[in-house]
Design an enzyme around this catalytic site. Structure first.
Site, short mmCIF file in Angstrom:
data_model
loop_
_atom_site.label_atom_id
_atom_site.label_comp_id
_atom_site.label_asym_id
_atom_site.label_seq_id
_atom_site.Cartn_x
_atom_site.Cartn_y
_atom_site.Cartn_z
N PRO A 3 21.80 -4.63 27.22
CA PRO A 3 22.14 -6.05 27.23
C PRO A 3 23.65 -6.25 27.07
CG PRO A 3 20.36 -5.58 25.68
CD PRO A 3 20.93 -4.26 26.09
N THR A 47 26.64 -4.90 23.82
CA THR A 47 26.13 -3.81 22.99
C THR A 47 27.13 -2.67 22.83
OG1 THR A 47 25.03 -2.93 24.96
CG2 THR A 47 23.72 -4.30 23.48
N GLY A 48 28.29 -2.74 23.48
CA GLY A 48 29.33 -1.74 23.28
C GLY A 48 29.39 -0.68 24.35
N HIS A 102 7.68 -31.89 5.68
CA HIS A 102 7.35 -31.01 6.79
C HIS A 102 7.84 -29.59 6.53
CE1 HIS A 102 6.60 -30.31 11.19
NE2 HIS A 102 7.48 -29.35 10.97
N GLU A 103 9.11 -29.46 6.17
CA GLU A 103 9.65 -28.12 5.90
C GLU A 103 9.07 -27.54 4.63
OE1 GLU A 103 11.22 -26.76 8.20
OE2 GLU A 103 11.56 -28.56 9.39
N ASP A 111 6.57 -26.43 16.77
CA ASP A 111 5.64 -25.58 16.02
C ASP A 111 4.36 -25.34 16.81
OD1 ASP A 111 7.46 -25.60 13.94
OD2 ASP A 111 6.56 -27.36 13.01
N THR A 133 31.36 -0.58 27.07
CA THR A 133 32.77 -0.28 27.35
C THR A 133 33.40 0.52 26.22
OG1 THR A 133 32.95 -2.32 28.66
CG2 THR A 133 35.00 -1.29 27.94
N HIS A 139 5.82 -25.83 5.56
CA HIS A 139 6.04 -24.50 6.12
C HIS A 139 6.31 -23.48 5.02
CE1 HIS A 139 5.89 -25.57 10.29
NE2 HIS A 139 6.93 -26.39 10.23
#
Length: 640
Positions: A238, A241-242, A456-457, A535, A244, A460
């Site tokens: 991806p 990611t290093g 709500h939170e 959700d 180079t 959860h």
């Protein structure tokens, strides 16, 4: 008078034309029409009539004649006609072409006409012709359309020939080739300070590339038995990611020159230019062998070929294939390429003998992320409360570039707040900003909506705390960020998850339902909001994956179903069965979340009020609050 004219006529017949001109211009002869005609004839014979510099002599002669004739010249019918009649047309060459009835035209003056009336006026005034008081009047004859067209065609033709000749000379002498080699991007970097120790989080990729370093240091050691090392290494992974940095580290470890270029630098609309650039790059690499040639984003020129491609694209890729085949084992040139889309590369480019070694450079795991954070904090002061292990756990899927950005945002936040070092709060702020977006401080939220978001939170968080298999709560907040009005963050107890159990998946479904259940319990079914849309979407997607991909449904069975096939290979009965199983899983999760929140409704009220007051609570603060409320903050028995 007649004797003078006769004398001049005899001189002209004897060929002494210069004597005639000298006698006339010395003003020793009377300026009669016959004398002036012999003078003009002498000028024509000596070919002095067409010279611009000597036209003034003709003017002076005409002025002398006009000065003596006075007004008679103005009354004469035509000066040119009298000059033409002199000596029976002796000066006819001049009179016929240069002296016209309305005046006379002087060669080299663009067809300008001298009017005899002006000459007569000059004689009447007794002043010199061409002076300020008696200027010479000229009329410029406009060129015709065809003459202008011919002039334009000649100029365009000449410009085309010059450009064609210049291009041929540049092509023949290879000036374009030298200009490409003078490009700083194609010059080797003889020194690089990047080492393998500077590259973190990709230990497996480094171990595969150490063999390349040993080969660059001593190529004959590997080829003594007839073996050949790969000529090309393809780094796949991806973005960020290093890849180079890994290529630079190879050059730094081996101490060899490093050529860096990008696939897009070979792109050119002119046929053959991209292929020439490839030849120039590899020719320079062979001169500096042993060395490393790194081509970033090689898919720009190495994509799969098809008949619809432009000719210049085919030639560039073909030249790349030829150069890769042209290497010899003893040359010591290693070509390293990087791409994010290995599946798009042409098959001829990745066959054995070219880019036949593929090294995967994935996103770092939790330990790799911690090491990368340590590297970035080497030049940034860090506070004592910073726990990089916690930050690494909370950033799953982050690449090395993402972690560098996280540290940079945290450092800017700490500097803006006047801190002397970067603290844990700064890093949490940077992580939330990258994942969820910046805080919406200008958002106007009513007290009722803030209270509803807190419940709500809180729902959860409580379901996550009291459900077996759920990840521990790391933080709960009701601060709006991005499109979300609040969020509960969970972190795994161990390192990154490689596989997830059925119990953990069911716990995730329960946590997703906790927000909607809390709204219904506190505000009633008629006052539930659309805040649970994300959700429900997440829960539905997870439940469908459990049924169609993970084989976690007794009715559907241990089978993988391509549910996204839009019914082409999935019967309506199977689709209906999948939907029933998904609904069953979601209903069971809803029931379990309802039971948990009804049992701990007292804690829900306390947690929601604390969120309204403080807006953000850490996992430790939430557990401490629950302990104060009822003396317990642990988990219930495992969910059935």
């Amino acid at each position: 008078m007649a004797v003078s004219a006769q004398h001049l006529r005899e001189l002209n017949r004897a060929g002494q034309h210069d004597a005639v001109i000298q006698l006339f211009e010395s003003d020793r002869l009377a300026a009669t029409e016959e004398v002036f005609g012999q003078y003009v004839k002498a000028l024509a014979k000596t070919d002095k009539l067409n010279s611009t510099a000597l036209m003034q002599t003709l003017y002076r002669g005409a002025q002398s004649y006009m000065g003596q004739q006075g007004a008679a010249a103005a009354a004469a019918p035509s000066f040119a006609a009298r000059a033409a009649a002199a000596e029976g047309g002796g000066g006819g060459g001049f009179a016929a072409s240069a002296l016209r009835p309305q005046g006379f035209s002087l060669p080299g003056m663009g067809g300008a006409l001298l009017e005899p009336a002006a000459l007569g006026a000059t004689a009447a005034a007794g002043t010199a012709l061409g002076s300020a008081k008696n200027p010479i009047y000229m009329m410029q004859a406009e060129p015709t359309f065809w003459s202008q067209l011919w002039r334009s065609v000649r100029m365009l033709g000449l410009a085309f020939l010059l450009m064609a000749g210049l291009g041929a000379m540049v092509e023949e002498r290879g000036l374009s080739s030298r200009s490409i080699l003078n490009n700083p991007d194609l010059r080797p970097q003889s020194e690089t300070t990047t080492k393998f120790a500077d590259v973190k989080g990709v230990d497996e990729a480094k171990s595969e590339l150490e063999e390349i370093v040993a080969y660059l240091k001593d190529p004959h050691k590997f080829t003594s038995l007839g073996g050949k090392l790969p000529k090309g290494v393809l780094l796949v992974g991806p973005p960020g990611t290093g890849k180079t940095m890994l290529a630079r580290a190879i050059a730094g470890e081996a101490g060899v020159p490093f050529f860096y270029t990008s696939g897009s630098e070979f792109e050119e609309m002119f046929v053959g230019v991209g292929a020439r650039r490839v030849r120039d790059l590899f020719a320079a690499a062979k001169k500096n062998a042993p060395c490393i040639v790194f081509i970033d984003e090689i898919d720009a020129i190495g994509g799969s070929r098809n008949p619809k491609d432009q000719q210049y694209m085919k030639m560039t890729l073909n030249q790349m294939l030829v150069e890769l085949d042209g290497f010899k084992p003893s040359e010591g040139v290693i070509v390293i390429a990087a791409t994010n889309f290995p599946e798009s590369l042409d098959k001829a480019l990745v066959r054995p003998g070219r880019f036949d070694r593929h090294v995967v450079v994935p996103n770092p795991d939790v330990e790799g992320r911690r090491q990368i954070l340590e590297v970035h904090f080497e030049k940034i002061p860090r506070a004592a409360d910073v726990d990089l292990k916690v930050i690494a756990k909370g950033t799953p899927g982050f690449s090395g570039a993402d972690l560098a950005n996280l540290v940079n945002v945290a450092a800017l936040k700490a500097a803006r707040d006047g801190h002397v070092s970067v603290g844990m709060g700064d890093l949490e702020y940077a992580k939330d900003r990258i994942i969820m977006g910046a805080e919406r401080k200008s958002a106007v939220i009513s007290e009722k909506n803030r209270k509803l978001t807190a419940y709500h939170e809180g729902g959860h968080a409580l379901v996550a705390l009291y459900t077996d298999g759920a990840h521990p709560v790391h933080k709960a907040t009701v601060v709006p960020r991005g499109m979300a009005l609040g969020m509960v963050t969970q972190l795994p107890e161990t390192d990154d998850e490689t596989s997830v159990s059925r119990r953990q998946l069911l716990a995730k479904l329960d946590v997703c339902m906790g927000g909607r259940v809390a709204e219904e319990l506190i505000f009633g079914e008629k006052d539930v909001t659309t805040g649970a849309s994300s959700d429900l979407e997440q829960a539905t997607r997870l439940a469908r994956a459990m049924v169609t991909r993970y084989g976690m449904s007794d009715r559907v069975g241990q089978i993988s179903i391509n549910y996204e096939d839009e019914g082409r290979s999935l019967s309506s009965e199977t689709r209906a069965l999948v939907e029933d199983e998904v609904k069953s899983l979601l209903s069971a999760a809803y029931a379990r979340a309802t039971a948990v929140l009804k049992q701990h409704e007292k804690e829900l009220h306390a947690l929601a009020q604390e969120l309204v007051d403080k807006e953000t609570l850490t996992g430790a603060q939430i557990r401490e609050l629950l302990t104060r409320v009822n003396g317990k903050g642990g988990r219930a028995a495992p969910a059935s």
